[in-house]
Design an enzyme around this catalytic site. Structure first.
Site, PDB file in Angstrom:
ATOM      1  N   ASP A  16       0.846  -1.196   0.000  1.00 44.19           N
ATOM      2  CA  ASP A  16       0.000   0.000   0.000  1.00 44.19           C
ATOM      3  C   ASP A  16       0.876   1.239   0.000  1.00 44.19           C
ATOM      4  OD1 ASP A  16      -2.394   1.666   0.508  1.00 44.19           O
ATOM      5  OD2 ASP A  16      -1.468   1.963   2.470  1.00 44.19           O
ATOM      6  N   ASP A 121      -4.044   2.648  -5.095  1.00 44.11           N
ATOM      7  CA  ASP A 121      -2.898   2.777  -4.195  1.00 44.11           C
ATOM      8  C   ASP A 121      -2.481   1.463  -3.535  1.00 44.11           C
ATOM      9  OD1 ASP A 121      -5.146   2.584  -2.634  1.00 44.11           O
ATOM     10  OD2 ASP A 121      -4.469   4.036  -1.141  1.00 44.11           O
ATOM     11  N   GLU A 122      -3.133   0.352  -3.879  1.00 45.05           N
ATOM     12  CA  GLU A 122      -2.797  -0.948  -3.297  1.00 45.05           C
ATOM     13  C   GLU A 122      -2.634  -1.993  -4.378  1.00 45.05           C
ATOM     14  OE1 GLU A 122      -5.221  -2.534  -0.182  1.00 45.05           O
ATOM     15  OE2 GLU A 122      -5.475  -0.600   0.789  1.00 45.05           O
TER      16      GLU A 122
END
Length: 439
Positions: A16, A121-122
């Site tokens: 992340d 974002d992950e």
């Protein structure tokens, strides 16, 4: 109970980008993302800060001023109370570019089929086949990936490592984010000391407030109690989700990242949360038309036509309903297969007029399903065939013009009227300011 010797034993990294949007903005401004107090705010109608929502806050802003995502901007501390707090507009194109650059770094460590971008974002990487190429221990390989991302982009990342995806995800969310190294490795044998010790049900991926409250109503207050509940009780209360909750409480997840899911049927749709409550039928129907035509253009771009039209209308929250429940309706209709915007919009408007009874509308969604190749056209004997052919050809001409010159190069006059949203949203990415993909 599960016998772990029969479960998959893989090496999964869940990575992340820490406070991703805020970090990208800090780096764009030449600031340290871990030290600056910064919040990214998406402004709403009127363009002022107070009406917007916080999309992201830097770690320092969260710690120092208690900021959190989806917090109302009007609840921010004043300039006097927070003189060092920087407020910025979002730049979605920048975030997309950085996300793609992170993905390129992932590709140095694993094959494409072993990578799954869970969100902007992950990302999840199945390192089972490749981690030994980069180090003697998965922990040190994770450190190497963290360093690569930081050296190339300046972003800080947390990494959860697990023997399956759910262990990696829970390790990242509940442990890695609190460690100095920002890495945590959870094994099956650690479940009693890790998953069962998570203090709040809501801190577990996949358990929202509603599910947590339901669990508490049947006497389950934590993950230990969930793991020691009769699975038949959970299945009776939650259906198939109950079985998944029980498996998660034991850290069991049999999914393999490279085994991609391919839906049997595909559909195209779009939905929009309006920036204010809409009461006027004319304005509501303008937005329905705009969304209906946008989705029609999408299916035409794939040379498809639809024979099932679906309309979702979500009403505004009732200020007198303390449960904050929102009503609405979801209706669909089977039609003669078509991709013509005029025909599809007429069906949508009829569905709306048949169900709507004057309530304030805040959300509109359109979906086209039962798709097939657009290789023929069935004419309506009740209409002039020349007119029907002209509509079909006009749609494709409009699509070509917009593809070359942009959406706003050619719009209907109704999109200039009060309540219309298409022109404004054509400049947005994911419903927010796109900005430039800054270097």
């Amino acid at each position: 109970m599960y016998d772990y010797k029969y479960e998959p034993h893989r090496v999964i990294f869940m990575i992340d980008n820490k406070s991703f949007f805020a970090s990208c903005e800090a780096l764009r401004l030449g600031l340290n993302p871990m030290k600056v107090c910064l919040a990214v705010i998406s402004r709403q109608e009127g363009g002022n800060w107070g009406s917007g929502l916080i999309m992201a806050a830097s770690p320092s802003a969260k710690k120092k001023y208690g900021l959190h995502n989806v917090m109302r901007a009007r609840d921010l501390p004043s300039k006097k109370e927070a003189p060092d707090l920087i407020l910025v507009d979002p730049h979605m194109n920048l975030y997309i570019k950085r996300s793609m650059q992170v993905l390129d770094i992932f590709r140095k460590y694993a094959a494409d089929e072993d990578i799954h971008m869970y969100s902007i974002d992950e990302g999840m990487i199945d390192m089972t086949k490749s981690w030994r190429l980069f180090g003697d221990d998965p922990y040190y390989v994770a450190r190497k990936i963290q360093k690569d991302i930081h050296d190339a982009l300046g972003l800080y990342t947390t990494c959860g490592i697990g023997e399956n995806p759910i262990l990696a995800k829970l390790a990242m969310d509940n442990s890695a984010k609190h460690k100095k190294s920002m890495i945590a490795f959870w094994h099956y044998l650690d479940v009693p000391d890790t998953i069962w010790n998570i203090p709040k049900l809501e801190d577990v991926w996949g358990i929202n407030t509603r599910t947590a409250n339901h669990l508490r109503r049947i006497g389950i207050n934590n993950m230990y109690e969930l793991a020691h509940t009769d699975p038949t009780v959970l299945k009776r209360e939650f259906g198939i989700i109950g079985e998944q909750l029980f498996a998660e409480s034991w850290g069991v997840d049999r999914s393999i990242i490279s085994h991609k899911y391919h839906p049997k049927t595909k559909s195209y749709g779009n939905s929009q949360v309006l920036q204010r409550d809409y009461f006027d039928q004319r304005q509501i129907e303008i937005v329905i038309r705009e969304i209906g035509e946008q989705v029609a253009a999408r299916i035409r771009a794939h040379n498809l036509r639809t024979e099932c039209v679906n309309l979702f209308i979500g009403y505004a929250f009732d200020e007198f309903d303390y449960g904050d429940h929102r009503g609405g309706f979801n209706v669909q209709q089977k039609i003669t297969p078509t991709s013509v915007s005029h025909d599809l919009v007429q069906v949508l408007l009829q569905l709306f007029r048949n169900k709507w009874q004057g309530q304030a509308v805040r959300c509109i969604g359109v979906n086209y399903s039962k798709l097939s190749k657009d290789c023929s056209m069935q004419l309506n004997i009740l209409e002039d065939p020349e007119l029907q052919l002209k509509r079909y050809k006009l749609d494709h001409v409009v699509d070509q013009v917009r593809k070359k010159y942009g959406f706003s190069a050619l719009v209907k006059a109704s999109s200039l009227m009060r309540g219309a949203t298409a022109i404004q949203r054509s400049n947005l990415v994911g419903g927010h300011n796109g900005g430039n993909a800054y270097e």
